[in-house]
Design an enzyme around this catalytic site. Structure first.
Site, PDB file in Angstrom:
ATOM      1  N   GLU A 128      16.149   4.309 -13.145  1.00 27.70           N
ATOM      2  CA  GLU A 128      15.461   5.354 -13.912  1.00 27.70           C
ATOM      3  C   GLU A 128      13.959   5.106 -13.918  1.00 27.70           C
ATOM      4  OE1 GLU A 128      17.333   7.739 -13.956  1.00 27.70           O
ATOM      5  OE2 GLU A 128      17.744   8.197 -16.059  1.00 27.70           O
ATOM      6  N   THR A 181      10.999  14.718 -14.805  1.00 27.51           N
ATOM      7  CA  THR A 181      11.126  14.090 -16.123  1.00 27.51           C
ATOM      8  C   THR A 181       9.767  13.597 -16.626  1.00 27.51           C
ATOM      9  OG1 THR A 181      13.399  13.470 -15.705  1.00 27.51           O
ATOM     10  CG2 THR A 181      12.252  12.201 -17.378  1.00 27.51           C
TER      11      THR A 181
HETATM   12  N1  HSE Z   1      15.894  11.269 -22.574  1.00 27.40           N
HETATM   13  C1  HSE Z   1      15.213  11.597 -21.365  1.00 27.40           C
HETATM   14  C2  HSE Z   1      14.183  12.669 -21.625  1.00 27.40           C
HETATM   15  C3  HSE Z   1      16.227  12.086 -20.375  1.00 27.40           C
HETATM   16  O1  HSE Z   1      14.500  13.621 -22.342  1.00 27.40           O
HETATM   17  O2  HSE Z   1      13.055  12.559 -21.150  1.00 27.40           O
HETATM   18  C4  HSE Z   1      15.637  12.414 -19.047  1.00 27.40           C
HETATM   19  O3  HSE Z   1      16.044  11.478 -18.118  1.00 27.40           O
END
Ligand code: HSE
Length: 308
Positions: A128, A181
């Site tokens: 990630e 993201t």
């Molecule tokens: N929790 C993360 C976000 C998930 O909302 O940015 C995205 O990978």
């Protein structure tokens, strides 16, 4: 074991009120990956279908995760990896997380299971980080553990697997636009008001209590996000219309799946989930944006071995 093929599920992170802390796995959407032990040491990505992704093991999350695991393993090993993506990166359905957690799971199997679930989660979080710059755990732990998960703490990492009411289904609409993201994290405020924080943690408590007690009304009342959704929804065309249509047709609640653009709705029962999917479809069908819709039971098992 010399080789295995796995299914690694798509996941919905945040679940409205639980930014970076809550997630669940889907049953009907996910990637397939094949892992084969090789006599030639090192990691190789030998095939990628379904997405334009790098074969460079220092760039692709698959290579990043597998290399980290082999560095901590006392013997020299070689592994060839094939990746079959069934949903796109930048969807908000945990595409990088499916690759990262699928790799952590499968490499652990091929090595004879030397690593714990928590260690596999930490390896997947490195993927990630490679994908979006942050070691987020919500998607990867939902994929690895299955069902609903709570990331209770990041340091030390503590994952809590939550129960899943048997009639809970998700309808998701994935507009075919990409939101990175990192970009969706950049729009967020780093400080929140005490009033909003109070609303948010009360809803997290309510949602978790609802999952434990099969209380669909409490789940419904708790699917509210006053901190992240107001800032991110502007990145998603027709978000308010989809959410309103989903709730009007019986969804318990709806929100942004992870960092978007996918919008999820939680529903009681398959029939309601199908009706809600149709309502989402009707909002998007007259727009210029292509979209995909999935209806899925919550996947309580997480990553599955298809054959070995
Ligand atoms: N929790 C993360 C976000 C998930 O909302 O940015 C995205 O990978």
């Amino acid at each position: 074991m010399k080789e295995l093929t796995i299914f690694s599920p798509a996941t919905v992170a945040n679940v409205s009120c639980g930014f970076d802390a809550l997630g669940f796995a889907l049953e009907s959407v996910g990637d397939t990956m094949r892992f084969c032990l090789s006599d030639t040491s090192g990691i190789r990505i030998t095939k990628i279908e379904g997405a334009e992704l790098s074969y460079d093991i220092n760039e692709n999350v698959v290579g990043v995760v597998a290399q980290a695991m082999l560095r901590d393993f006392p013997k020299t090993v070689g592994i060839d990896i094939e990746v079959y993506k069934n949903f796109k990166p930048g969807s908000g359905l945990g595409s990088s997380a499916a690759s990262a957690s699928g790799t952590a799971f499968a490499v652990n199997e091929l090595l004879g299971k030397p690593f714990s679930m928590l260690e596999m989660t930490k390896y997947a979080m490195l993927g990630e980080e490679a994908a979006c710059g942050s070691q987020i755990a919500d998607n990867v732990s939902a994929a690895l553990y299955g069902g609903f998960i709570l990331v209770r703490s990041y340091d030390p990492l503590d994952i809590v697997k939550l129960p899943v009411p048997s009639e809970l289904y998700a309808a998701v609409i994935h507009p075919q636009i990409e939101i990175k993201t990192k970009d969706a994290r950049d729009v967020l405020n780093t400080h929140v008001s005490l009033k909003d924080a109070t609303t948010q943690w009360a809803n997290v408590g309510g949602l978790i209590s609802g999952l434990y007690s099969n209380n669909y009304e409490l789940i419904s009342n708790s699917l509210q996000d006053v901190i992240v959704e107001p800032l991110r929804k502007q990145l998603i065309p027709h978000f308010d219309a989809v959410k309103e249509a989903a709730i009007a047709d019986g969804a318990l609640g709806a929100g942004i799946s992870g960092s978007g653009p996918t919008i999820f709705a939680l529903c009681k029962g398959l029939a309601t989930a199908k009706k809600v999917a149709q309502a989402m479809h009707e909002v998007y069908q007259n727009t210029a944006i292509d979209f995909e819709i999935h209806v899925s039971k919550i996947n309580t098992k997480g990553i599955k071995i298809l054959n070995q």
